[in-house]
Structure formats: C-alpha cells, structure tokens
Enzyme design. Structure first.
Site, PDB file in Angstrom:
ATOM      1  N   GLU A 126       0.834  -1.210   0.000  1.00 46.65           N
ATOM      2  CA  GLU A 126       0.000   0.000   0.000  1.00 46.65           C
ATOM      3  C   GLU A 126       0.865   1.256   0.000  1.00 46.65           C
ATOM      4  O   GLU A 126       0.570   2.228  -0.697  1.00 46.65           O
ATOM      5  CB  GLU A 126      -0.957  -0.004   1.200  1.00 46.65           C
ATOM      6  CG  GLU A 126      -1.958  -1.148   1.213  1.00 46.65           C
ATOM      7  CD  GLU A 126      -2.982  -1.098   0.079  1.00 46.65           C
ATOM      8  OE1 GLU A 126      -3.087  -0.058  -0.588  1.00 46.65           O
ATOM      9  OE2 GLU A 126      -3.671  -2.114  -0.142  1.00 46.65           O
ATOM     10  N   GLU A 375     -18.273  -6.065  -2.202  1.00 44.06           N
ATOM     11  CA  GLU A 375     -16.871  -6.524  -2.207  1.00 44.06           C
ATOM     12  C   GLU A 375     -16.761  -7.946  -2.774  1.00 44.06           C
ATOM     13  O   GLU A 375     -15.831  -8.253  -3.501  1.00 44.06           O
ATOM     14  CB  GLU A 375     -16.322  -6.456  -0.780  1.00 44.06           C
ATOM     15  CG  GLU A 375     -14.841  -6.702  -0.645  1.00 44.06           C
ATOM     16  CD  GLU A 375     -13.971  -5.584  -1.203  1.00 44.06           C
ATOM     17  OE1 GLU A 375     -14.496  -4.640  -1.832  1.00 44.06           O
ATOM     18  OE2 GLU A 375     -12.744  -5.662  -1.020  1.00 44.06           O
TER      19      GLU A 375
HETATM   20  C1  DMJ Z   1      -6.177   0.287  -5.250  1.00 44.15           C
HETATM   21  O1  DMJ Z   1      -5.415   0.574  -4.148  1.00 44.15           O
HETATM   22  C2  DMJ Z   1      -5.369  -0.305  -6.363  1.00 44.15           C
HETATM   23  O2  DMJ Z   1      -6.106  -0.219  -7.532  1.00 44.15           O
HETATM   24  C3  DMJ Z   1      -5.025  -1.722  -6.081  1.00 44.15           C
HETATM   25  O3  DMJ Z   1      -4.235  -2.328  -7.051  1.00 44.15           O
HETATM   26  C4  DMJ Z   1      -6.296  -2.490  -5.952  1.00 44.15           C
HETATM   27  N1  DMJ Z   1      -7.146  -1.957  -4.989  1.00 44.15           N
HETATM   28  C5  DMJ Z   1      -7.282  -0.576  -4.744  1.00 44.15           C
HETATM   29  C6  DMJ Z   1      -8.597   0.006  -5.110  1.00 44.15           C
HETATM   30  O4  DMJ Z   1      -9.651  -0.837  -5.026  1.00 44.15           O
END
Ligand code: DMJ
Length: 551
Positions: A126, A375
C-alpha cells in the site's frame, strides 16, 4: 483459446451447483488492501474534533480530521500510515484535472509537512502504490519539460518529491531482507524495520506488484537496488507457479515458498500481480516481463475462464473468470470480487477488447442491481457475500479504458450511471463515504484515498475527451493506483544489465511482440460500424441481467 483446456461442463450458473460443492465463504471480511485479513465492520473509535491539517485524514461523514495514531486498529493504520495519505495520493489527480494552483499548493504542503521518519508500521504494497507511486508521478509531472497539464512547475523545486520517494523506499527495503525466497515481508515499520512479530505470509499481489514504482525510482536515481529487489520478488513468485496448471496461489510463505492460499483468481490477493507484469513491460520494455505476462494470460484463459468461447457469438453462459485451486484448476468457490473488475481494463491494454466487453458487462449488471459493487458477489446465490463498497475504482477504470478503445457511447452511459449512484448513495457532508452495506446503503465514516486518486480521476477522464492524457503525442500509463506516468525513453534504458536475464539485458521486446499467445490478431479492435451498437448483443446483455437477478 484451447477448448480442451476448459472442457464443456461450464459453470452451473443458475444455482444448480449443490451448496455442499461450493466452499463456504469465509466468515471474515476482506481487508481493504489486496491481502485479506480481518476487518472491523465499523470504525471502532469516536471521532476526535480537530482542525484540518495535512497530517490528519479526512472523515467524510463527521467532518472531522483525526491524527491517525489515536486508534490501534492495525488493519486501518497500516494503510493510512500516519503520513497524510489522502493528500499525497491525490496529487496527480489535481494535475490531470488541470488545477495547477491546487496542485502547487498540495505539493508544497507535502514538501513542508510530510516525513516518513515515523514509528509507524505500514503495508509495503500500500505504501508503494499509494505513496511512492504518487510522489513519483507528481515529480515526473513537475519536471516534465513539455508540461502537458498546464503549468505544474513548482518554484525553486529541488527534486524534493523524488527525495521523499527515495527516503520512503529505503525505509521499505528491510522488508526484502532476511527472507529466504526474496519475497518481501508484508509490513515494515518506517523507523525500526520489520517488526519482530512479523508474519511470514504474504499475498501474491502485495509482494509481486512493486516493480513499476521501484523500477521508476531506480531508473530516475540510477540505482538498481530498488528494481533489483522488486524484480527478484516477481521472479521468486513466478518460479513457484504450479507445474501442472502454471497458476499461482494467493498467499505464500516467504521463507519456505509454500503456498498457504491455493486459490488462483484475478481478484484480491492476485490482481495487480498480473497487471504489473504487463505494465512493467509497457514502461521498461524488458522482454522477460512480457514473456511472463503472456504465459500467465494463457494459463488464466485455460483454467480460470468459464463460459462460451466468444463473448458476442455462440451459445452458452457468459464468459466469467472464477477462483480455482492453483494445482488442479478446480472451482474453489462461487464468488467473484469487486477487485476483479479491473481485468477488462487490462484486457483492453493487450487488445483483447471483445473478451473485455463481456466481463465488464457482468460487473456493470451487478452495479445496476445495487448501485455499487459489493466486495464479493456470489454468482450462484445471486447475492452479495461481502456487502461493503469502499468506493473502489475498478469498474470505472475498465469503463474508461473500454471507452478509449471503442468510443462506444454506451460506456459514457455506464460512467454516468456510476456517477449518479455515487452521488446518490455515498455523498456525505465532507466527501464520499464507504458503503457499509450495498443493499441497506448504510455508510461508514471512511473515504479511501483511492477514491481521489483513481475513482474520481477515471470518471473525470472518461468525460474529458480533450484531456492532455488523450492528446496524441503524449503517452501515459496508469499505475495500479491510477497514478499517471509518462511512457518515456528515460525509463526504457537501464544502466544495468546484471539484474536482467543473462545476455538479454539490452534486448527490448518489439511492440509487435506484445501479443498474448493465443490471439488471432494483435489488436483485436471492435469494428467502427459497431460503434453505435451495444457493445454486447442485447440477448447476451439480457442473459447477464437475468443471471444477476436484474430481470
Ligand atoms: C487500489 O489501491 C489499487 O487499484 C489496487 O491495485 C487495488 N485496490 C485498490 C482500489 O480498489
């Protein structure tokens, strides 16, 4: 596609699969990152009033700003990081929208207030995609000699964002040490390195999609370290794929290399791994990335794709990509997750537009039913398995890319529909709120930073035909967090041969090689005469609508 690879019994769509054959959905909620974990259903602390400050995160419902050290919810903190995540993640959105004064103000705030010298434990993935990626993107925009977005220069800019990116990446490096496989630890403390009680398990996407950001950083700095560790992680994961199916699982032990999660799918835990094989190739032109991508794409087609052969022709169920056991290719459960909605966008990038149309249509039908994407959606039960919607961008991202590829106004209509649902169900007093439950439309006091960096950006670009991103002469690629980076000669020449396969370091693949193994043509464009027809024939659209209980 090889029809032998997924022989007939297609999915027993309409509830014919006895429940006993379908793995029950686990009784945990997926976390908001790629890797799943337990997630508190609601925020557990009372908001603390306070003035807006860049080091505080925005809470859309209660209009309060909170310093992030106040709570001890690791699953939330390790994404937020206590380092002005939203402010940083949104930087290039301001540039793409042409708002130079806000961009310049935000960059100055970051330069003046952000420090990574913090006793804060963050997820390596992240931090990389949201923070490192955004800092690099903003740096590239500021230093671009052509200034395509208007004047985004910063007076007396002295590469501060690049220095911040470098500082952050150095703090993430301990995650790559003391791991027997080279696959990184999932979390790192920015001050103290890998916490002593760290997990040895990580997910494929989290560990294997760091190459774009780390590679850009390496190539800007002329220091191969970052690219080297990220590339080593990708190759280590790749080497662990099943001999039988060629598929990868979703959770792996970084010391033993054993797959702890044997689910192979395109959603949580896996998604951006595939995305970054292709995007690393697009950006850096290294042939090995393309080869891995082509092989992975072929295995996905062979083992994950179910339904009729062609999207817009023939009999049978609509194509869908399911979750299977990586060793046997057998169905593991009957849900798809909202993260997988990115895949049609990736298919557009490789020219498999026809197939992209079908998968996108399936996700859009789910959106129409709930005004959001749960989700997890259980296609067998025709109901959400996990009902929250944290403002994710994947469907609008695919919608945008499909519009760019087809120019079919249907995708503008889809974008409008998404925009109207967001306004109707998620708008809060100070921002947009996560939907706690897509059926009940209850809200959570949380606005993920990717709402500004991705969801809003893709929506804006969908309708902004004349945006510099679309003007010929400019070539941009979006990172997995939606950050724009120019596809630039600078990134295609590395100073190092040693970290690339022997003898191939300087061999760049030719554009004509960008072709997934089983395609009949490189760029499978939708013919112009279909531009004003529905991208998917109406009987197939109705079939999907029935399958998600819309009609
Ligand atoms: C984002 O942080 C990025 O696109 C990641 O690769 C997947 N998920 C989230 C958004 O849903």
């Amino acid at each position: 596609r090889d029809p032998k690879a997924h022989p007939v019994p297609l999915l027993p769509w309409q509830g014919h699969l006895p429940l006993s054959q379908a793995a029950p959905s686990p009784n945990v909620q997926p976390g908001l990152g790629h890797c799943q974990g337990s997630r508190a259903p609601q925020l557990l602390w009372a908001p603390v009033p306070g003035p807006a400050h860049p080091a505080r995160e925005q809470f859309p419902v209660n209009i309060q700003y909170k310093p992030m050290h106040l709570n001890s919810n690791l699953n939330i903190n390790d994404v937020l990081g206590n380092y002005s995540l939203t402010l940083i993640d949104a930087l290039d959105t301001l540039a793409v929208m042409g708002n130079s004064s806000e961009f310049q103000k935000a960059v100055k705030l970051v330069i003046d207030t952000v420090s990574f010298d913090k006793d804060s434990t963050v997820q390596v993935f992240e931090a990389t995609i949201r923070v490192l990626g955004s800092l690099l993107s903003a740096h590239i925009i500021i230093t671009d000699t052509k200034q395509p977005f208007g004047d985004m220069t910063i007076k007396d800019y002295d590469n501060e964002l690049l220095h911040l990116a470098h500082d952050l990446a150095v703090r993430l490096l301990p995650a790559f040490e003391n791991t027997k496989t080279g696959i990184p630890y999932p979390r790192v403390n920015l001050k103290k390195g890998v916490p002593p009680d760290s997990h040895n398990e990580t997910c494929t996407a989290g560990a294997g999609s760091l190459l774009v950001e780390f590679g850009i950083l390496s190539r800007l700095l002329g220091d191969s370290t970052f690219e080297w560790v990220a590339r080593r992680a990708v190759k280590a994961l790749w080497s662990l794929r099943s001999n039988n199916t060629g598929l990868l699982g979703n959770v792996v032990n970084i010391q033993t290399g054993h797959w702890v999660g044997k689910q192979s799918g395109l959603g949580a835990g896996s998604d951006s791994f595939y995305e970054y094989l292709l995007k690393s190739y697009i950006l850096f032109g290294e042939k090995e990335d393309l080869e891995m991508f082509n092989s992975a794409y072929q295995n996905i087609q062979n083992h994950l794709r179910r339904g009729r052969e062609a999207c817009n022709e023939g009999e049978g169920d609509p194509p869908l990509y399911v979750n299977v056991n990586m060793y046997t290719g057998q169905l593991m459960n009957t849900w798809i997750d909202s993260l997988q909605a990115f895949f049609p966008g990736l298919q557009v990038l490789i020219g498999d537009v026809e197939d992209a149309i079908c998968l996108h249509a399936f996700y859009y039908a789910i959106w129409k039913r709930y005004g959001a994407l749960p989700e997890r959606y259980n296609w067998q039960l025709q109901a959400p398995d996990v009902p929250f919607y944290p403002l994710r961008p994947e469907l609008v991202e695919s919608t945008y890319l499909l519009y760019q590829a087809t120019k079919n106004p249907f995708y503008l209509h889809v974008g409008m529909d998404i925009l109207q649902s967001l306004e109707k169900y998620t708008k809060a007093k100070c921002g947009y709120a996560t939907l706690h439950h897509v059926v009940e439309k209850t809200k959570e006091d949380r606005m993920e930073s990717f709402f500004l960096s991705e969801t809003c950006k893709y929506l804006y670009l969908l309708f902004d035909e004349e945006n510099p991103v679309h003007r010929s002469g400019n070539k941009f690629m979006f990172t997995t967090e939606g950050h724009v980076v120019s596809v630039d000669e600078r990134f295609r020449s590395s100073l190092w041969e040693d970290i690339l396969p022997a003898g191939e370091g300087s061999l760049k693949a030719k554009p004509s090689e960008l072709k997934a193994a089983n395609f009949s043509s490189n760029c499978n464009r939708v013919p112009d005469e279909r531009r004003y027809l529905l991208p998917l024939k109406s009987n197939y659209m109705r079939q999907i609508d029935r399958m998600v209980g819309l009609i």
